[in-house]
Motif scaffolding. Structure first.
Motif, PDB file in Angstrom:
ATOM      1  N   HIS A 182       2.022  -9.237  18.670  1.00  0.00           N
ATOM      2  CA  HIS A 182       1.897  -8.283  19.772  1.00  0.00           C
ATOM      3  C   HIS A 182       2.035  -6.841  19.297  1.00  0.00           C
ATOM      4  CE1 HIS A 182       3.322  -5.937  23.290  1.00  0.00           C
ATOM      5  NE2 HIS A 182       2.496  -6.723  23.964  1.00  0.00           N
ATOM      6  N   ASP A 183       2.958  -6.592  18.371  1.00  0.00           N
ATOM      7  CA  ASP A 183       3.300  -5.226  17.986  1.00  0.00           C
ATOM      8  C   ASP A 183       2.565  -4.732  16.752  1.00  0.00           C
ATOM      9  OD1 ASP A 183       5.069  -5.345  20.086  1.00  0.00           O
ATOM     10  OD2 ASP A 183       6.818  -5.767  18.826  1.00  0.00           O
ATOM     11  N   LEU A 184       1.886  -5.609  16.053  1.00  0.00           N
ATOM     12  CA  LEU A 184       1.263  -5.213  14.787  1.00  0.00           C
ATOM     13  C   LEU A 184       0.182  -4.160  15.025  1.00  0.00           C
ATOM     14  CD1 LEU A 184       1.291  -6.079  11.721  1.00  0.00           C
ATOM     15  CD2 LEU A 184      -0.746  -7.412  12.268  1.00  0.00           C
ATOM     16  N   PRO A 185       0.301  -2.996  14.396  1.00  0.00           N
ATOM     17  CA  PRO A 185      -0.757  -1.993  14.554  1.00  0.00           C
ATOM     18  C   PRO A 185      -2.043  -2.441  13.859  1.00  0.00           C
ATOM     19  CG  PRO A 185       0.871  -1.273  12.940  1.00  0.00           C
ATOM     20  CD  PRO A 185       1.406  -2.517  13.560  1.00  0.00           C
ATOM     21  N   ASP A 186      -3.169  -1.948  14.351  1.00  0.00           N
ATOM     22  CA  ASP A 186      -4.460  -2.352  13.799  1.00  0.00           C
ATOM     23  C   ASP A 186      -4.541  -2.091  12.300  1.00  0.00           C
ATOM     24  OD1 ASP A 186      -5.190  -3.076  16.334  1.00  0.00           O
ATOM     25  OD2 ASP A 186      -6.336  -1.257  16.742  1.00  0.00           O
ATOM     26  N   ALA A 188       6.137 -11.703  18.654  1.00  0.00           N
ATOM     27  CA  ALA A 188       6.410 -10.262  18.672  1.00  0.00           C
ATOM     28  C   ALA A 188       5.638  -9.549  17.574  1.00  0.00           C
ATOM     29  CB  ALA A 188       7.910 -10.017  18.517  1.00  0.00           C
ATOM     30  N   ALA A 189       5.511 -10.207  16.412  1.00  0.00           N
ATOM     31  CA  ALA A 189       4.772  -9.614  15.302  1.00  0.00           C
ATOM     32  C   ALA A 189       3.304  -9.426  15.669  1.00  0.00           C
ATOM     33  CB  ALA A 189       4.916 -10.481  14.051  1.00  0.00           C
ATOM     34  N   ARG A 248      11.194  -9.459  11.940  1.00  0.00           N
ATOM     35  CA  ARG A 248      11.751  -9.591  13.281  1.00  0.00           C
ATOM     36  C   ARG A 248      12.808 -10.692  13.332  1.00  0.00           C
ATOM     37  NH1 ARG A 248       8.234  -6.707  16.686  1.00  0.00           N
ATOM     38  NH2 ARG A 248       7.509  -4.999  15.349  1.00  0.00           N
ATOM     39  N   LEU A 261       5.851  -9.633   8.813  1.00  0.00           N
ATOM     40  CA  LEU A 261       6.388  -8.968   9.999  1.00  0.00           C
ATOM     41  C   LEU A 261       7.220  -9.938  10.829  1.00  0.00           C
ATOM     42  CD1 LEU A 261       6.624  -6.406  11.598  1.00  0.00           C
ATOM     43  CD2 LEU A 261       4.472  -6.944  12.739  1.00  0.00           C
ATOM     44  N   GLU A 271       8.395  -2.667   6.872  1.00  0.00           N
ATOM     45  CA  GLU A 271       9.369  -3.132   7.859  1.00  0.00           C
ATOM     46  C   GLU A 271      10.173  -4.310   7.334  1.00  0.00           C
ATOM     47  OE1 GLU A 271       9.640  -4.548  12.544  1.00  0.00           O
ATOM     48  OE2 GLU A 271       7.868  -3.504  11.799  1.00  0.00           O
TER      49      GLU A 271
END
Length: 376
Positions: free
Chosen positions: A21-25, A18-19, A241, A237, A38
């Motif tokens: 997949h969701d990590l912004p650039d 999930a980290a 999660r 991250l 976070e």
């Protein structure tokens, strides 16, 4: 060593996936000065619920674990004018170098430890002092800080305008799950709390945290930049999660139950096999301390005999944890975190074999002090 085989791989893989997949650039660039926000937000929620900690995300600095955190804190204390950091003279040997001037920081003052925890009556009445304390259990002797000593310590800190540095090393692994709340919760304006995933999950994650009063955060951030530029973002991250999903809570419940059972089984086997040995079994963590019986040789001989026998059992003498002052009666620090119950009988057999090989004094005269409780 904690039980690495118990690491929750599936839950961690979900959190890590999930980290990724969701990590912004932008998060893949240089890390925020305090660490990933976070994670700091999730730590605030978790530490408040599990440890009674009172803080907000701006009071948390992410670091690489207990040792890294303590090095950062020592440097920050020196930079803010603290002259002396008092600590137990019997403590984790890996922390010894941090007390011998190899890491920037204030001078070290030494305090004894007994059955009521850190002996705080001898603390000096001077300004610009700090104390490193393990209220949940002073490693390796395991004594919890008594209520009376806790009161004395907090009153001293307020009176002397001192800083308390709290190590949360084993607090989450209280076998009954009802350990002491963090000291930070009752004195947040004067307490720096250092925590880590090393014992709850695995030391290889290299993720820890420092919770500090607002007035110290700037110095800690500067010290972190100087000693440890940053931590891996994905691991931070993923841990955020993992916390948010409640996976750490579930993992710790299983781990406490496992260690409670192993402690009882290991202690029973040792009591049956080692006549005259004195056992101290701390209420948290995953080790016990066995005082060598009367007539035993010094602990270094027993440790050497086990190593020479080629067993896959590595013994550690208590003397290695005496960082200052007179020696303690001979004893062994025995970990059972990574020791399955099925292997305990073989481990005890290896231990008694080492004691039989080198465990008697040449003159076979009893060493009366060996039977006394190993307190320092």
């Amino acid at each position: 060593m904690t039980d690495l085989a118990a690491f929750p791989r599936r839950a961690w893989l979900r959190a890590y996936g999930a980290a990724v997949h969701d990590l912004p650039d932008r998060a893949l660039g240089y890390e925020e000065p305090l660490g990933l926000r976070e994670l700091r937000e999730e730590l605030c929620v978790y530490l408040a619920r599990a440890r009674g900690v009172r803080c907000d995300p701006e009071q948390i600095v992410i670091c690489g674990g207990l040792l890294a955190g303590l090095a950062i804190v020592r440097r920050a204390l020196a930079d803010t004018g603290v002259r002396c950091l008092h600590r137990a003279r019997v403590s984790h040997r890996a922390l010894g170098e941090l007390s011998r001037g190899t890491v920037s920081g204030p001078a070290t003052g030494w305090l004894d430890v007994d059955g009521a925890g850190l002996v705080v009556d001898a603390l000096p009445r001077r300004s610009r002092q700090a104390v490193l304390v393990e209220p949940a259990g002073s490693y390796p002797l395991g004594a919890r800080l008594s209520a009376a000593r806790l009161t004395t310590l907090t009153e001293w800190a307020r009176r002397q305008d001192a800083v308390l540095v709290e190590s949360d090393l084993n607090a989450e692994l209280d076998h009954d799950g009802v350990g002491l709340p963090a000291l930070q919760g009752s004195l947040p304006e004067r307490t720096v709390l250092i925590g880590s995933t090393s014992r709850a999950l695995a030391p290889g994650l290299r993720v820890g945290w420092i919770v500090a009063p607002p007035g110290l955060v700037g110095a800690l951030t500067a010290a972190r930049r100087a000693t440890e530029p940053g931590q891996p973002v994905l691991e931070q991250l993923a841990l955020a999660r993992f916390l948010a999903a409640g996976d750490l809570d579930r993992h710790l419940r299983r781990l406490r139950s496992t260690y409670r059972t192993r402690a009882r089984t290991f202690a029973n086997l040792l009591e049956d096999a080692v006549e005259g040995g004195r056992l101290d079994v701390p209420a948290c963590g995953f080790h016990l301390v066995m005082g060598l019986p009367p007539g035993a040789a010094d602990e270094s001989s027993v440790v050497a005999a086990a190593a020479a026998a080629g067993h896959r059992v590595r013994l550690v003498g208590l003397a290695g944890h005496v960082l200052h002052g007179p020696p303690l009666p001979p004893a062994l620090v025995l970990g059972y975190g990574a020791l399955p119950e099925a292997a305990m009988a073989r481990a005890v057999q290896a231990l008694t074999g080492a004691m039989a090989a080198r465990g008697r004094r040449p003159d076979d005269e009893p060493a009366g002090s060996a039977a006394t409780p190993p307190r320092g």
